[in-house]
Design an enzyme around this catalytic site. Structure first.
Site, PDB file in Angstrom:
ATOM      1  N   ARG A  61       0.518  -1.075  -0.148  1.00  0.00           N
ATOM      2  CA  ARG A  61       0.104   0.133  -0.393  1.00  0.00           C
ATOM      3  C   ARG A  61       0.932   1.066   0.033  1.00  0.00           C
ATOM      4  O   ARG A  61       0.670   1.927  -1.013  1.00  0.00           O
ATOM      5  CB  ARG A  61      -0.746   0.171   1.399  1.00  0.00           C
ATOM      6  CG  ARG A  61      -1.696   1.204   1.667  1.00  0.00           C
ATOM      7  CD  ARG A  61      -3.073   0.688   2.071  1.00  0.00           C
ATOM      8  NE  ARG A  61      -3.054   0.254   3.727  1.00  0.00           N
ATOM      9  CZ  ARG A  61      -2.478   0.862   4.575  1.00  0.00           C
ATOM     10  NH1 ARG A  61      -1.765   2.179   4.443  1.00  0.00           N
ATOM     11  NH2 ARG A  61      -2.607   0.327   5.461  1.00  0.00           N
ATOM     12  N   TYR A 114     -13.612  16.952 -15.816  1.00  0.00           N
ATOM     13  CA  TYR A 114     -14.262  15.551 -15.955  1.00  0.00           C
ATOM     14  C   TYR A 114     -15.692  15.432 -14.555  1.00  0.00           C
ATOM     15  O   TYR A 114     -15.186  16.129 -13.925  1.00  0.00           O
ATOM     16  CB  TYR A 114     -13.019  14.977 -15.693  1.00  0.00           C
ATOM     17  CG  TYR A 114     -13.054  13.246 -15.605  1.00  0.00           C
ATOM     18  CD1 TYR A 114     -13.964  12.436 -16.853  1.00  0.00           C
ATOM     19  CD2 TYR A 114     -13.843  12.490 -14.878  1.00  0.00           C
ATOM     20  CE1 TYR A 114     -14.470  11.127 -16.599  1.00  0.00           C
ATOM     21  CE2 TYR A 114     -13.866  10.749 -14.381  1.00  0.00           C
ATOM     22  CZ  TYR A 114     -14.105  10.808 -15.169  1.00  0.00           C
ATOM     23  OH  TYR A 114     -14.644   9.190 -16.638  1.00  0.00           O
ATOM     24  N   ASP A 186      -5.428  18.285 -14.563  1.00  0.00           N
ATOM     25  CA  ASP A 186      -5.325  16.739 -15.506  1.00  0.00           C
ATOM     26  C   ASP A 186      -4.557  16.518 -16.937  1.00  0.00           C
ATOM     27  O   ASP A 186      -5.268  16.916 -17.738  1.00  0.00           O
ATOM     28  CB  ASP A 186      -7.219  16.548 -15.121  1.00  0.00           C
ATOM     29  CG  ASP A 186      -7.303  14.931 -15.133  1.00  0.00           C
ATOM     30  OD1 ASP A 186      -6.808  14.527 -16.306  1.00  0.00           O
ATOM     31  OD2 ASP A 186      -8.313  14.807 -15.336  1.00  0.00           O
ATOM     32  N   LYS A 211      -6.678   5.477 -19.609  1.00  0.00           N
ATOM     33  CA  LYS A 211      -7.032   6.068 -20.962  1.00  0.00           C
ATOM     34  C   LYS A 211      -5.683   5.754 -21.678  1.00  0.00           C
ATOM     35  O   LYS A 211      -5.643   4.356 -22.372  1.00  0.00           O
ATOM     36  CB  LYS A 211      -7.487   7.901 -20.168  1.00  0.00           C
ATOM     37  CG  LYS A 211      -8.947   7.828 -20.203  1.00  0.00           C
ATOM     38  CD  LYS A 211     -10.093   7.125 -19.427  1.00  0.00           C
ATOM     39  CE  LYS A 211     -11.201   7.756 -18.746  1.00  0.00           C
ATOM     40  NZ  LYS A 211     -10.898   8.548 -17.944  1.00  0.00           N
TER      41      LYS A 211
HETATM   42  C1  LIG Z   1     -11.218   9.613 -16.908  1.00  0.00           C
HETATM   43  C2  LIG Z   1     -11.180  10.324 -16.197  1.00  0.00           C
HETATM   44  C3  LIG Z   1     -10.683  10.496 -14.955  1.00  0.00           C
HETATM   45  C4  LIG Z   1     -11.025   9.448 -14.212  1.00  0.00           C
HETATM   46  O1  LIG Z   1     -10.067   8.468 -14.223  1.00  0.00           O
HETATM   47  P1  LIG Z   1      -9.994   7.066 -13.591  1.00  0.00           P
HETATM   48  O2  LIG Z   1      -9.426   6.069 -13.762  1.00  0.00           O
HETATM   49  O3  LIG Z   1     -11.649   6.422 -14.904  1.00  0.00           O
HETATM   50  O4  LIG Z   1     -10.819   7.028 -12.506  1.00  0.00           O
HETATM   51  C5  LIG Z   1     -10.181  11.612 -14.759  1.00  0.00           C
HETATM   52  N1  LIG Z   1     -10.169  13.018 -15.633  1.00  0.00           N
HETATM   53  C6  LIG Z   1     -10.097  12.354 -17.166  1.00  0.00           C
HETATM   54  C7  LIG Z   1     -10.044  13.995 -17.781  1.00  0.00           C
HETATM   55  C8  LIG Z   1     -10.756  11.588 -17.020  1.00  0.00           C
HETATM   56  O5  LIG Z   1     -11.299  11.240 -18.849  1.00  0.00           O
END
Ligand SMILES: *Cc1c(COP(=O)(O)O)cnc(C)c1O
Length: 398
Positions: A61, A114, A186, A211
């Site tokens: 962890r 998001y 992000d 992604k």
């Molecule tokens: C998908 C996404 C998230 C969240 O990610 P998870 O892996 O689904 O928790 C956050 N920010 C953006 C821009 C995203 O496309």
């Protein structure tokens, strides 16, 4: 069940199988350290391990060699001092926000983030006494005017979704820096291949590794990358308490996927630009939003920030509105009808009938989404095959 004097019993030997050490050669791939515990030969080394993120591994962890490989790989690409992997993008985002914010702090955030990030910020505002001001992101002076003495974080996305807005990161981050405010970006939609926000002054970069980093829609993960060791230690400490830690096998899959990240991003961008141009010329399409197109409102910023390609996601409005949107979504065959992006395959989403179905036309407009808006997350297939699929679906959407 007898045992020779010099050997433990079978009960003990089954519990302690021999561990084959690799000597004389080395693995070409990344080893998976699935175990969550590491034992010590030296009690002093063990004592030191408890002091911070860079001591010997002891409990996964708080750190794991396979997970660390992912953290170092993403930190290296982003140009940060260190990374912190999490079980999902939201895990990474929440670890960062919860580590740096406290009750009474103020956050300035871009208004088209998001959905789950907005949900988290709204939750922090409602239940944890953190104030949040949303800004358009198009004007650094608007962001400056939103700052307060208690502002702690400016939160941005490199490419927002599904509007495909690209904000002027250097200008906005400079506003935060002037005021001693942390900027968190992000960078999921751009990936570190297209944009590296730390080079523009960002303090923390967050990713949904689910992604483009993973790239194959077969793993959930998240990574935060830090510009300073101080921030890294602060978030590492909190993340270990939060427990959204990355799993070694998930991290291994992500590292495996990342080996083709540069190739994939090149192809995602080429395909998206190609399809954006073809869509713009189709009579059933009223408008196309892709930052790589010269008529996109943020085209100049996008090319300056991301000279090698402006991303793999575009959106377009069908002239026939809501009904045409639903018809199009039901007609695609090669493209998959699914809400995510970042995999090698092409995905289609009609927000008005799915992710944003609870909004009326007026609220949709406020979110920058039309009733006939389609989001296209372009994969790495051959563009002619993708166009053939879109073209036959467009014929049913007029
Ligand atoms: C998908 C996404 C998230 C969240 O990610 P998870 O892996 O689904 O928790 C956050 N920010 C953006 C821009 C995203 O496309």
């Amino acid at each position: 069940m007898t045992s020779p004097q010099d050997r433990p019993h079978a009960e003990t030997r089954t519990v302690h199988p021999p561990v084959v050490e690799v000597a004389g050669s080395r693995p070409v791939g990344v080893p998976i350290y699935q175990g969550h515990l590491f034992a010590f030969d030296d009690a002093d080394v063990m004592a030191e391990a408890f002091g911070g993120p860079d001591g010997a591994f002891f409990y996964s962890r708080l750190g794991n060699p396979t997970v660390r490989t992912l953290e170092e790989a993403v930190a290296d690409l982003e140009g940060g001092v260190a990374g912190l992997a999490a079980a999902s993008g939201m895990g990474a985002i929440n670890a960062v926000l919860l580590a740096v914010l406290r009750t009474g702090d103020h956050v300035v955030a871009q208004d088209c983030l998001y959905g789950a990030t907005i949900g988290m910020l709204d939750d922090l505002a409602e239940r944890w006494g953190v104030e949040v001001t949303y800004v358009s992101g198009t004007d650094p002076e608007e962001a400056r005017a939103a700052l307060r003495p208690n502002t702690r974080v400016l939160y941005l996305e490199t490419i927002a979704n599904p509007t495909t807005q690209v904000v002027d990161l250097p200008a906005l981050i400079a506003v935060a820096k002037d005021a001693g405010v942390l900027s968190v970006v992000d960078n999921t939609f751009a990936s570190p291949i297209l944009c590296r926000p730390i080079a523009h002054g960002a303090d923390v970069v967050v990713h949904s590794a689910t992604k483009y980093l993973g790239g194959h829609s077969d793993v959930l993960g998240g990574v935060a990358v830090f510009a300073t060791e101080e921030l890294r230690r602060k978030v590492w400490h909190y993340a270990a308490e939060l427990g959204a830690s990355a799993d070694p096998f998930a991290s291994w899959l992500t590292v495996r996927g990342m080996q083709t990240l540069a190739l994939r991003m090149r192809r995602h961008c080429d395909n998206a630009l190609d399809l954006a141009g073809r869509l713009a010329g189709h009579p059933a399409v009223a408008a196309v939003r892709y930052p790589g197109l010269p008529d996109h409102p943020d085209h100049e910023v996008a090319v300056r920030l991301m000279p090698d390609g402006q991303g793999g996601v575009l959106s377009f409005d069908l002239a026939g509105g809501r009904q045409a949107g639903a018809a199009f979504a039901g007609a695609v065959r090669l493209a998959a009808l699914t809400p995510s992006f970042g995999g090698v395959k092409t995905y289609v989403l009609h927000p008005a009938s799915t992710s944003h179905r609870m909004l009326g036309d007026e609220q949709l407009r406020a979110a920058g989404i039309g009733a006939g808006t389609i989001r296209l997350a372009v994969g790495i297939e051959h563009p002619d095959d993708l166009w053939a699929d879109l073209d036959q679906a467009l014929a049913k959407a007029t």
